[in-house]
Design an enzyme around this catalytic site. Sequence first.
Site, PDB file in Angstrom:
ATOM      1  N   GLY B 137       0.772  -1.148   0.089  1.00 10.76           N
ATOM      2  CA  GLY B 137       0.214  -0.130   0.192  1.00 10.76           C
ATOM      3  C   GLY B 137       0.998   0.965   0.222  1.00 10.76           C
ATOM      4  O   GLY B 137       0.965   2.482   1.282  1.00 10.76           O
ATOM      5  N   TYR B 138       1.324   1.185  -1.795  1.00  8.82           N
ATOM      6  CA  TYR B 138       2.343   2.416  -1.455  1.00  8.82           C
ATOM      7  C   TYR B 138       1.675   3.659  -2.121  1.00  8.82           C
ATOM      8  O   TYR B 138       1.547   4.829  -1.191  1.00  8.82           O
ATOM      9  CB  TYR B 138       3.639   2.606  -1.915  1.00  8.82           C
ATOM     10  CG  TYR B 138       4.863   1.289  -1.146  1.00  8.82           C
ATOM     11  CD1 TYR B 138       4.451   0.889  -0.048  1.00  8.82           C
ATOM     12  CD2 TYR B 138       5.506   0.452  -1.506  1.00  8.82           C
ATOM     13  CE1 TYR B 138       5.253   0.234   0.535  1.00  8.82           C
ATOM     14  CE2 TYR B 138       6.504   0.526  -1.227  1.00  8.82           C
ATOM     15  CZ  TYR B 138       6.896  -0.446   0.236  1.00  8.82           C
ATOM     16  OH  TYR B 138       6.876  -1.191   0.863  1.00  8.82           O
ATOM     17  N   SER B 139       1.819   3.234  -2.983  1.00  5.98           N
ATOM     18  CA  SER B 139       1.059   4.530  -4.142  1.00  5.98           C
ATOM     19  C   SER B 139      -0.500   5.338  -4.096  1.00  5.98           C
ATOM     20  O   SER B 139      -1.072   4.903  -3.607  1.00  5.98           O
ATOM     21  CB  SER B 139       1.617   4.582  -5.886  1.00  5.98           C
ATOM     22  OG  SER B 139       2.381   3.767  -6.333  1.00  5.98           O
ATOM     23  N   THR B 145       6.508   8.680  -8.696  1.00  9.24           N
ATOM     24  CA  THR B 145       7.410   8.030  -7.958  1.00  9.24           C
ATOM     25  C   THR B 145       8.120   9.167  -6.787  1.00  9.24           C
ATOM     26  O   THR B 145       8.931   8.848  -6.006  1.00  9.24           O
ATOM     27  CB  THR B 145       7.958   9.033  -9.435  1.00  9.24           C
ATOM     28  OG1 THR B 145       8.168   7.202 -10.128  1.00  9.24           O
ATOM     29  CG2 THR B 145       9.720   8.712  -9.030  1.00  9.24           C
ATOM     30  N   GLU B 253      12.645  -4.737  -3.263  1.00  6.15           N
ATOM     31  CA  GLU B 253      11.433  -4.935  -3.620  1.00  6.15           C
ATOM     32  C   GLU B 253      12.608  -4.920  -5.283  1.00  6.15           C
ATOM     33  O   GLU B 253      12.306  -5.806  -5.954  1.00  6.15           O
ATOM     34  CB  GLU B 253      10.363  -4.029  -3.206  1.00  6.15           C
ATOM     35  CG  GLU B 253       9.769  -3.943  -4.902  1.00  6.15           C
ATOM     36  CD  GLU B 253       8.475  -3.155  -3.998  1.00  6.15           C
ATOM     37  OE1 GLU B 253       8.243  -1.895  -4.138  1.00  6.15           O
ATOM     38  OE2 GLU B 253       7.642  -3.185  -5.821  1.00  6.15           O
ATOM     39  N   GLU B 384      14.332   6.266 -14.013  1.00  8.76           N
ATOM     40  CA  GLU B 384      14.552   7.820 -13.999  1.00  8.76           C
ATOM     41  C   GLU B 384      15.565   8.237 -13.126  1.00  8.76           C
ATOM     42  O   GLU B 384      16.450   8.361 -12.292  1.00  8.76           O
ATOM     43  CB  GLU B 384      13.627   8.890 -14.310  1.00  8.76           C
ATOM     44  CG  GLU B 384      13.351   9.050 -15.441  1.00  8.76           C
ATOM     45  CD  GLU B 384      12.316   7.844 -16.386  1.00  8.76           C
ATOM     46  OE1 GLU B 384      11.696   7.275 -15.222  1.00  8.76           O
ATOM     47  OE2 GLU B 384      12.169   7.878 -17.077  1.00  8.76           O
TER      48      GLU B 384
END
Lengths: 377, 403
Positions: B137-139, B145, B253, B384
């Site tokens: 549950g990050y983004s 990014t 990850e 990037e």
Amino acid sequence: MDFDLNEEQEMLKTMARDFLSKECPKSLVREMVKDERGYPPELWRKMAELGWLGLIFPKKYGGLGGSFLDLAVLLEEMGRACLPGPFFSTVILSGLFILNAGTEQQKRELLTKVADGEVILTLALTEPSARYDAASVEVEAIGDDNDYIISGTKLFIPDAHIADYMICIARTNKGTVLEDGITAFLVDSRSPGINCTVLKTIAGDKLCEIIFNRVRVPRKNIVGELAQAWAPLENTLQQAALVKCAEMVGGAQQVLEMSADYAKERMVFGRPLGSFPVIHHYIANMVMDVDGCRFLTYEAAWKLSESLPCTMEIAMAKAWTSDAYRRVTALGQQIFGGVGFIEDHDMPLYFRRAKAAEVTLGDGNLHRELVARQLGL
Amino acid sequence: MDFKEYSVGESDTEEEAEFRQEVRDFLDKQLTPDVLEKIHQERDHYYEGRPHVREFSRKLGAKGWLVPHWPEEYGGLGRSLAHRRIIIEELSSRGAPVGGGIGTSIVGPVIMLHATEEQKREFLPKIARGEMELSLGYSEPNAGTDLASLEMRAVSDGDDYVINGQKIYSTGAHEATHHWLAARTSVDAPKHRGISLFIVNLASPGVTVRPLWTMAGERTNEVFYDDVRVPKKNRIGEENQGWSYLREALGFERMALSGMVNVRRIVDELIQYAKETEHNGKPLAKDPIVRQSLAQLAIESSIRRLFGHRTSWLMSKGIVPDVAAAIAKVWGNELDQRVGNAGMQILGLYSQLEPDSKWTPLRGSVEHLYRFAVHLSYGGGSHELMRSLIATRCMGLPREPRV
């Protein structure tokens, strides 16, 4: 798995870097491009004293008995320093060929002289067709009593203008199998009928045209066996391609470091050039290219040192390194901008050498084709 | 230097060889052709769920084989990483998934480093057994990014936090039991210093999971939090210090992602295809363009293999391979994309066929790779950012000034 050099290799690396930074400054490199001979004999003598000219030869032939990994370490530093002179033609192309093809007596005599720095040699293989395959060996050697008479043109022969002897690869019979009937002759460069012209090249390498006009060579000067030169020659070309890769890795590493250092110092729009993400990305691409070349090269060198089959690995290394070194120098040019375009800067030395090394001993296309064959395609 | 690659079993000690035999005996019984067929169907066809893959993973978990290298008190077997390697080798050789996942490779290692002893004893054995399955549950819709800009709020309330907000791209959240959640516990602090990490039971009241279907045909999710109460004992690490743990978690990850696609297998399949396929009586393998292309992919696969070996070698020396892992990820995942594209070019018109036709080459694996690999160059750290990480940490370039 172990990606570290061993202690002796670390010492060799450090010693080589220190020695070359002192004895082979860029001013000397530039001077040698213009110099007629193209190498400083004094430096050659010192390298002989350090044992470098015999590093890869067994001790019984006057060498140090080093491995291809040791040789790769040394060549990386030579590539970094843009070392001018006949090391590659004498020690690698000719020395390894003699080691691979020569009789016991030839190895004892010739390799000892190479290791001692007493003789400069070159391998005269390529011709105007500019290919490295057996079909392209068209210079003929025709038997005449105890001699052979060689006629034809060799092209792109490194350092032939200063070589005491050249190993001329010639066709002694024209059978249906092109690999058969190729013989190597040790030819005294002062023999009548030899005409040598130095060509001007992109990196200032002294490549020569040699015209053999009925050059008489005694039968005893055959290196190894009559008509059996192709197999050891092919082996030598593979080994030489790998050694060339190590040299290219060193050059690429130096370009990467120079470019990163410059990006840290150069101020643009009020901050270091190297703080812009686009420059990060260039540098990261260079890092990946340099690491990729280095690992392919060292894995193949390790296999060669362990006498494991590595035809495919060497072809992979030369295919990749040929393109990657060029890419690294092109990005370096972009980072340096105008200053790197000035001939007195160090960048042109590497940019020029990357292209010369790319086409030497087969470019990316040729080596990818060799990989394809190894893959059974 | 030493580039020796041991063939399977060659480097086993006596004890490891016995263990390998135990694994083989188990798989002979449990991984029947029938089970394997179902697992392959779930892998090859685009799924809503993977019940058989999960069930098999739990069977491995029950033996302690997802993490044999973890200490016994945390659900492992207290044995070496070599044992996990043996399990992976045996599973891979039978074409089975290697088991485990986010819990064992990302969340578990972070818990091991930063949780309290009580938390370790509670969570780690469940992860080890495959009972606690995690989804990331990050983004969020406005934080990808630039993850530190995440807005989901966790407000302290007695023994709980009350959490509100939305997560996105939570792949596997519809199957997982728990969420590994990053949420903001302080709005006053700079954005990197107000984040905490939680383990949230996805069955909690107020959690809603909704599907998003990707171009690769696989499901990911949006997860909505509406006054979800999470006990404080489920916060891992210090409050507001979550960003530093997240950076480690992202490193773990990346290592897992760099080897996600077995791309060399696909290259080998393409080589085989080129040998067997004729156009106008001439094998595709004799086409110079095809030869160049496949040779290049084989070379790039070798570089990928060597980059992977370097990462493992550094880890075996106890070095955290941050730059090496970033290089392996960027290289490996961009290679996945190149193999997908080059493979499509070699297959020509056939490349567009999906798996259900008798005309489909290579079971549609290249067509799927071509669509799937697109996300790998931003998922788990955009390339990037990865390239900036490589340039700044490996070559010492200055970072971009923060605005």
